[in-house]
Design a protein around this motif. Structure first.
Motif, PDB file in Angstrom:
ATOM      1  N   PHE A 150     -68.408  13.501  20.472  1.00 52.70           N
ATOM      2  CA  PHE A 150     -67.282  12.586  20.680  1.00 52.70           C
ATOM      3  C   PHE A 150     -67.636  11.190  20.201  1.00 52.70           C
ATOM      4  O   PHE A 150     -68.801  10.875  19.955  1.00 52.70           O
ATOM      5  N   TYR A 184     -66.618   7.000  21.027  1.00 48.35           N
ATOM      6  CA  TYR A 184     -65.986   6.009  21.876  1.00 48.35           C
ATOM      7  C   TYR A 184     -65.859   4.705  21.121  1.00 48.35           C
ATOM      8  O   TYR A 184     -66.756   4.318  20.350  1.00 48.35           O
ATOM      9  N   GLN A 242     -62.189   7.006  24.519  1.00 46.79           N
ATOM     10  CA  GLN A 242     -62.596   8.121  23.674  1.00 46.79           C
ATOM     11  C   GLN A 242     -61.575   8.251  22.550  1.00 46.79           C
ATOM     12  O   GLN A 242     -60.405   8.548  22.785  1.00 46.79           O
ATOM     13  N   LYS A 295     -62.911  13.662  19.507  1.00 47.29           N
ATOM     14  CA  LYS A 295     -63.681  14.632  20.283  1.00 47.29           C
ATOM     15  C   LYS A 295     -63.948  15.861  19.430  1.00 47.29           C
ATOM     16  O   LYS A 295     -63.060  16.345  18.721  1.00 47.29           O
ATOM     17  N   SER A 324     -73.107   3.302  26.060  1.00 44.87           N
ATOM     18  CA  SER A 324     -72.420   4.555  26.314  1.00 44.87           C
ATOM     19  C   SER A 324     -73.341   5.522  27.035  1.00 44.87           C
ATOM     20  O   SER A 324     -74.576   5.457  26.905  1.00 44.87           O
TER      21      SER A 324
END
Lengths: 114, 113
Positions: free
Chosen positions: A47, A49, A54, A57, A74
């Motif tokens: 994923f 960010y 987010q 994915k 993170s």
């Protein structure tokens, strides 16, 4: 400037446990991506960010989750660990994302599940 | 999904140029092509990326075919430190405006002294 740092570098867990891995991006980078690397499957995207959200994915089960803090650091979490989760987990940071930016990878966290 | 095809392995002599090919015939017109390399026991390292025209930086050159179905990474003078797995990666659009790097199996480059 300092590169991407990941902690811990090595981790041993047993099946059924959960684990949290941490990634500190390069200062000023707002995008953090996570990857899993195994001998059989190679490097697979988990994923991404960006600004605490987010944005993208990969195709992993819900046991894999993550979050990003306001300082862009993170964490990723894996619950109910399975033997197949043993892998090198890499995080990468970039200014804005992957379209036209280079990603800077950390050294990875080696997770072993027994 | 766009798929890339690279040779599993290549060899080069030290201080000679190396041309690493990649086929990516199914990428879309807006997918950048990125190249990364991974040395043993390290995370991947960015090498170069481009969209349509040839690109040069201090590490390498990237030649992209006019039809964008293939590209070639050029290391002008290989050194022993260039021995690594080289990945040709399209930055694929997966949702909205988000893209992700889709790593394949790469090319293991061996540099002979």
């Amino acid at each position: 400037k300092a590169g991407v740092t990941q902690t811990p570098r090595y981790l041993i867990k047993t099946r059924g446990q959960q684990v949290t891995l941490s990634c500190s991006p390069i200062s000023g980078h707002r995008s953090v991506s996570w990857y899993q690397q195994t001998p059989g499957q190679g490097l697979q995207f988990l994923f991404e960010y960006f600004s605490e959200t987010q944005r993208n994915k990969g195709n992993f089960p819900g046991r894999f989750s993550g979050r990003q803090f306001s300082n862009s650091r993170s964490e990723m979490n894996v619950s109910t660990l399975e033997l197949g989760d043993s892998a090198l987990y890499l995080c990468a940071s970039s200014l804005e994302g992957t379209t036209n930016n280079e990603q800077f990878f950390g050294p990875g966290t080696r997770l072993t599940v027994l | 999904d766009a798929k890339t095809t690279q040779p599993n392995s290549m060899e080069s002599n030290e201080e000679e140029p190396v041309h690493l090919p990649c086929n990516h015939s199914t990428i879309s017109g807006t997918d950048y092509i990125h190249w990364y390399r991974q040395l043993p026991s390290q995370g991947p390292e960015y090498v170069i990326h481009g969209l349509t025209s040839n690109v040069n930086n201090r590490m390498a050159s990237l030649a992209i075919a006019e039809d964008r179905k293939s590209s070639t990474l050029i290391l002008h003078r290989a050194t022993l430190r260039d021995a690594a797995v080289y990945y040709c990666i399209p930055a694929l659009l997966t949702s909205g405006s988000a893209r992700q790097l889709t790593f394949g199996s790469g090319t293991q480059l061996t540099v002979l002294p």
